[in-house]
Design an enzyme around this catalytic site. Sequence first.
Site, PDB file in Angstrom:
ATOM      1  N   LYS A  16       0.726  -1.167   0.026  1.00 11.93           N
ATOM      2  CA  LYS A  16      -0.042   0.115  -0.135  1.00 11.93           C
ATOM      3  C   LYS A  16       0.744   1.374  -0.118  1.00 11.93           C
ATOM      4  O   LYS A  16       2.051   1.117   0.499  1.00 11.93           O
ATOM      5  CB  LYS A  16      -0.857  -0.069   1.263  1.00 11.93           C
ATOM      6  CG  LYS A  16      -1.918  -1.342   1.352  1.00 11.93           C
ATOM      7  CD  LYS A  16      -2.822  -0.992   2.308  1.00 11.93           C
ATOM      8  CE  LYS A  16      -3.891  -2.151   2.162  1.00 11.93           C
ATOM      9  NZ  LYS A  16      -4.793  -2.387   3.282  1.00 11.93           N
ATOM     10  N   CYS A  17       0.391   2.231  -0.489  1.00  9.72           N
ATOM     11  CA  CYS A  17       1.066   3.612  -0.617  1.00  9.72           C
ATOM     12  C   CYS A  17       1.174   3.986   0.801  1.00  9.72           C
ATOM     13  O   CYS A  17       0.657   3.791   1.702  1.00  9.72           O
ATOM     14  CB  CYS A  17       0.275   4.636  -1.259  1.00  9.72           C
ATOM     15  SG  CYS A  17       0.281   4.542  -2.853  1.00  9.72           S
ATOM     16  N   PRO A  18       2.633   4.710   1.089  1.00 11.02           N
ATOM     17  CA  PRO A  18       3.527   5.073   0.203  1.00 11.02           C
ATOM     18  C   PRO A  18       4.701   3.975  -0.308  1.00 11.02           C
ATOM     19  O   PRO A  18       5.459   4.241  -0.780  1.00 11.02           O
ATOM     20  CB  PRO A  18       4.271   6.279   0.801  1.00 11.02           C
ATOM     21  CG  PRO A  18       4.030   5.745   2.304  1.00 11.02           C
ATOM     22  CD  PRO A  18       2.778   5.055   2.428  1.00 11.02           C
ATOM     23  N   CYS A  49      -0.562   8.323  -6.892  1.00 12.71           N
ATOM     24  CA  CYS A  49       0.710   8.629  -6.190  1.00 12.71           C
ATOM     25  C   CYS A  49       1.951   8.606  -6.919  1.00 12.71           C
ATOM     26  O   CYS A  49       2.747   9.480  -6.894  1.00 12.71           O
ATOM     27  CB  CYS A  49       1.195   7.617  -5.055  1.00 12.71           C
ATOM     28  SG  CYS A  49      -0.254   6.955  -3.946  1.00 12.71           S
TER      29      CYS A  49
END
Length: 78
Positions: A16-18, A49
């Site tokens: 998952k981001c980041p 992102c």
Amino acid sequence: MTEICADEELDCRGLKCPLPVLKTRKAMEAMAPGQVLRLRSDIQGGVKCLPVWSDKSGHPIVKTEREGPVYVYYLRRS
């Protein structure tokens, strides 16, 4: 259309981001200017992102693809 050959591969599926952006930054730092990184991610948030990071870092996304649920980005090291 010309096929793009990747010099390095980065699999960020399940992250998952980041994390995809952080791993991409680290991978790009280890590459020579002009080389291409092929990044795979199955997190839709990466669609937002990664382009923002690419614009800010100066490492352009030269191609994007979809392989079913997986997003594939080709980034060129500036």
